[in-house]
Design an enzyme around this catalytic site. Structure first.
Site, PDB file in Angstrom:
ATOM      1  N   LYS A 245       0.877  -0.963   0.093  1.00 53.77           N
ATOM      2  CA  LYS A 245      -0.116  -0.053   0.212  1.00 53.77           C
ATOM      3  C   LYS A 245       0.957   1.134   0.050  1.00 53.77           C
ATOM      4  O   LYS A 245       1.665   1.488   0.849  1.00 53.77           O
ATOM      5  CB  LYS A 245      -0.952  -0.192   1.044  1.00 53.77           C
ATOM      6  CG  LYS A 245      -1.707   1.398   1.423  1.00 53.77           C
ATOM      7  CD  LYS A 245      -2.715   1.213   2.584  1.00 53.77           C
ATOM      8  CE  LYS A 245      -3.317   2.501   2.916  1.00 53.77           C
ATOM      9  NZ  LYS A 245      -4.368   2.502   3.962  1.00 53.77           N
ATOM     10  N   ASP A 250      -2.485  10.087   4.015  1.00 49.71           N
ATOM     11  CA  ASP A 250      -3.898   9.773   4.045  1.00 49.71           C
ATOM     12  C   ASP A 250      -4.838  10.717   5.169  1.00 49.71           C
ATOM     13  O   ASP A 250      -4.668  10.806   6.071  1.00 49.71           O
ATOM     14  CB  ASP A 250      -4.003   8.437   4.616  1.00 49.71           C
ATOM     15  CG  ASP A 250      -5.524   7.872   4.695  1.00 49.71           C
ATOM     16  OD1 ASP A 250      -6.468   8.651   4.054  1.00 49.71           O
ATOM     17  OD2 ASP A 250      -5.928   6.751   5.192  1.00 49.71           O
ATOM     18  N   LYS A 257     -10.008  12.870   8.169  1.00 50.97           N
ATOM     19  CA  LYS A 257      -9.825  12.325   9.689  1.00 50.97           C
ATOM     20  C   LYS A 257      -9.808  13.481  10.299  1.00 50.97           C
ATOM     21  O   LYS A 257      -9.297  14.648  10.224  1.00 50.97           O
ATOM     22  CB  LYS A 257      -8.302  11.856   9.557  1.00 50.97           C
ATOM     23  CG  LYS A 257      -8.359  10.417   8.771  1.00 50.97           C
ATOM     24  CD  LYS A 257      -6.781   9.921   8.968  1.00 50.97           C
ATOM     25  CE  LYS A 257      -6.636   8.603   8.284  1.00 50.97           C
ATOM     26  NZ  LYS A 257      -7.458   7.598   8.916  1.00 50.97           N
ATOM     27  N   ASP A 268       1.501   6.027   5.781  1.00 52.35           N
ATOM     28  CA  ASP A 268       0.651   5.028   5.360  1.00 52.35           C
ATOM     29  C   ASP A 268       1.012   4.425   3.770  1.00 52.35           C
ATOM     30  O   ASP A 268       0.178   3.956   3.305  1.00 52.35           O
ATOM     31  CB  ASP A 268      -0.802   5.819   4.934  1.00 52.35           C
ATOM     32  CG  ASP A 268      -2.215   4.939   4.899  1.00 52.35           C
ATOM     33  OD1 ASP A 268      -1.919   3.902   5.716  1.00 52.35           O
ATOM     34  OD2 ASP A 268      -3.059   5.429   4.412  1.00 52.35           O
ATOM     35  N   ASP A 327     -12.078   7.267   3.434  1.00 47.89           N
ATOM     36  CA  ASP A 327     -10.929   6.703   4.364  1.00 47.89           C
ATOM     37  C   ASP A 327     -10.636   5.235   4.149  1.00 47.89           C
ATOM     38  O   ASP A 327      -9.628   4.973   4.545  1.00 47.89           O
ATOM     39  CB  ASP A 327     -11.307   7.246   5.703  1.00 47.89           C
ATOM     40  CG  ASP A 327      -9.915   7.496   6.597  1.00 47.89           C
ATOM     41  OD1 ASP A 327      -8.810   7.561   5.971  1.00 47.89           O
ATOM     42  OD2 ASP A 327     -10.035   7.581   7.735  1.00 47.89           O
ATOM     43  N   GLU A 329      -9.454   3.773   1.648  1.00 41.99           N
ATOM     44  CA  GLU A 329      -8.977   3.969   0.632  1.00 41.99           C
ATOM     45  C   GLU A 329      -7.875   3.156   0.195  1.00 41.99           C
ATOM     46  O   GLU A 329      -7.731   2.603  -1.038  1.00 41.99           O
ATOM     47  CB  GLU A 329      -8.287   5.235   0.445  1.00 41.99           C
ATOM     48  CG  GLU A 329      -6.769   5.454   0.969  1.00 41.99           C
ATOM     49  CD  GLU A 329      -6.761   5.201   2.160  1.00 41.99           C
ATOM     50  OE1 GLU A 329      -7.600   5.189   2.812  1.00 41.99           O
ATOM     51  OE2 GLU A 329      -5.670   5.201   2.917  1.00 41.99           O
ATOM     52  N   ARG A 331      -7.701  -0.166   0.454  1.00 39.51           N
ATOM     53  CA  ARG A 331      -8.262  -1.488  -0.209  1.00 39.51           C
ATOM     54  C   ARG A 331      -8.553  -1.175  -1.704  1.00 39.51           C
ATOM     55  O   ARG A 331      -8.395  -2.244  -2.466  1.00 39.51           O
ATOM     56  CB  ARG A 331      -9.455  -2.043   0.634  1.00 39.51           C
ATOM     57  CG  ARG A 331     -10.540  -0.964   0.542  1.00 39.51           C
ATOM     58  CD  ARG A 331     -11.649  -1.382   1.789  1.00 39.51           C
ATOM     59  NE  ARG A 331     -10.889  -1.157   3.218  1.00 39.51           N
ATOM     60  CZ  ARG A 331     -11.907  -1.182   4.351  1.00 39.51           C
ATOM     61  NH1 ARG A 331     -12.734  -2.040   4.205  1.00 39.51           N
ATOM     62  NH2 ARG A 331     -11.020  -0.838   5.405  1.00 39.51           N
TER      63      ARG A 331
END
Ligand code: BES
Ligand code: ZN
Ligand code: ZN
Length: 478
Positions: A245, A250, A257, A268, A327, A329, A331
């Protein structure tokens, strides 16, 4: 990077650490009467460490516990080594020699590993980095039983881990998706593997709907990096694929967030960092395995074009996804990479991702949450590596009931589950995009630490690299 060497001659001028099995071994260290008397006295009762820091001789002696379990034992040495690293730097030592009274290779290597990992610093943005740099620059293992290739592998694994840490610690302003991909190209040049970087136009033509949706709210383009190490004498006929990933930051997107949850989100891309660094290590060590690394990368930001809840995406493999939370994201970008990987008909696919707060909440920084469809033999091998390097795998259930939680009324699946089992529903989402034997590693807990923990620094830890390197060292193909 701290230099690690192997020799079989002690240099009396340099400071030393001695690992001893029993107090009587003090006689093997070559001390005068007064010195050995002092060390002997220091090691009475519960005390297992003794220090001598004089003008003639600087020495640390460690009395070992009874060895009962190799992996647990190795971790004890790594942790003791972290303390000793602090001692070296406090005493302004440049070189330390490591000795073991019984010349135990396993213990010496674990100790050296702990020191290499503990001596890491990220000083790039300090005003006066030279002043703050640790004095300890050289670690010398003094041994006849340690073999040179083990030392070479240790050096590579530690350097790769530190490279991954550096990448994780780098903020968005200096490490966006393009910079990340370029760093991997540099890794490929340095270690000897091929790197192809797909740009926005290529990603659009491939219709990677997940990666493009997450990138839609960004002013910076996405990248998709394909790394391949294929030695002539690879043991595996079909490749092992690593997917990382690469969300370089993020914000959560429109589901932004709140509170302080955004603060650490430069981390991230820790999965991507682990994948790139592992490719580097495997190629540097010339391990006989065919490995492919795939890194989808973008930030998750908001502008006038960002994706929003309710959007329906068509993914690279044609599946439709209802976005209910921007959020979730990771996946979405992993899904495209996983299904892209299918074209190689891989023997095994492993993805690494800081995917869910739920995984971090469940087991914290103590280990990696894993799940997947790989055969038991591969799972056992991965778990054994995790235990050896102390990046332990905790397998979560992957029962059919969880599949129900991500069914969508509008599209085939949705990108969030219900109130519980958040780490598992994220894994279930990914399972729709990979048919090959596959394991998912959710590293949200151990990837980035709020405070230093023995040989793991505050910030990026490089988790996953040592585990995968150990796995590939032992890999013989499916
Ligand atoms: N990057 C986060 C997960 C994360 C959290 C990593 C804490 C490291 C530390 C991920 O993209 C995310 O935001 N996940 C959401 C999913 C939810 C909206 C279903 C989460 O875990 O809250
Ligand atoms: Zn997120
Ligand atoms: Zn994320």
């Amino acid at each position: 990077m701290t230099v690690l060497q192997l020799t079989d001659v002690i240099q009396p001028a340099h400071a030393a650490v001695w690992l001893i099995s029993k107090p009587a071994d003090i006689s093997k260290i070559g001390l005068n009467k007064a010195e050995s008397g002092y060390i002997q006295e220091s090691l009475t009762g519960e005390r297992r460490q003794a220090f001598l820091a004089g003008p003639g001789r600087t020495l640390a002696v460690l009395l070992k516990d009874k060895a009962d379990n190799l992996s647990r034992n190795a971790e004890t040495f790594r942790k003791a080594a972290a303390q000793l690293t602090n001692w070296c730097n406090e005493n302004k030592l440049g070189t330390i020699q490591l000795n073991d009274s019984t010349d135990n290779a396993h213990d010496l290597l674990a100790f050296a590993e702990g020191m290499l990992l503990a001596n890491y610093q990220f000083l790039k943005y300090r005003k006066n980095p030279k002043k703050e740099t640790n004095t300890l620059a050289n670690i010398v293992i003094v041994s006849r039983s340690v073999n040179a290739s083990d030392v070479a592998h240790l050096r590579i694994a530690a350097e790769a881990t530190c490279r991954a840490r550096d990448l994780v610690n780098e903020p968005l302003s200096t490490l966006d998706a393009t910079a990340l991909a370029r760093t991997f190209r540099q890794y490929g040049r340095d270690a000897g593997f091929s790197v192809e970087i797909l740009n926005r136009a290529k990603i659009e033509s491939l219709k990677m709907g997940g990666l493009l949706a997450v990138n839609a709210g960004s002013d910076r383009p996405p990248t998709f990096t394909i790394m391949e190490y294929k030695p002539a004498k690879a043991r595996n006929k079909k490749p092992v694929i690593l997917v990382g990933k690469g969300v370089v930051f993020d914000t959560g997107g429109y589901n932004i967030k709140v509170g302080n949850h955004m603060e650490t989100m430069k981390c991230d891309m820790a999965g991507a960092a682990a994948v790139g660094a592992t490719l580097w290590a495997v190629a540097k060590a010339k391990l006989p395995v065919h490995v492919i690394g795939l890194v989808p990368a973008t930030d998750n930001m908001v502008n006038g074009s960002g994706f929003v809840p309710g959007d329906v995406l068509t993914m690279y493999n044609g599946l439709t996804v209802e976005v209910l939370n921007t959020d979730a994201e990771g996946r979405l970008i992993l899904a495209d990479a996983l299904s892209y990987g299918e074209k190689y008909s891989p023997e095994l696919v492993i993805d690494l991702a800081t995917l869910t707060g739920a995984a971090a909440a469940a087991i914290g920084p103590a280990g990696i949450v894993c799940m997947g469809t790989a055969p038991e033999k591969a799972k056992e091998a991965l778990k054994a590596s995790g235990t050896r390097v102390h990046e332990r795998l905790a397998e979560f259930p992957f029962w059919d009931e969880y599949d129900e939680l991500i069914k969508s009324d509008v599209a085939e699946i949705k990108n969030i589950g219900s109130a519980y089992a958040g780490a598992i529903t994220a894994g279930k989402f990914l399972s729709h995009f990979v048919k090959s034997p596959w394991m998912h590693f959710d590293i949200a807990g151990p990837a980035f630490l709020a405070s230093k923990d023995a040989y793991r620094p505050k910030g990026g830890t490089g988790v996953g690299v040592r585990l995968l390197f150990d796995f590939f060292k032992n890999y013989t193909g499916a």
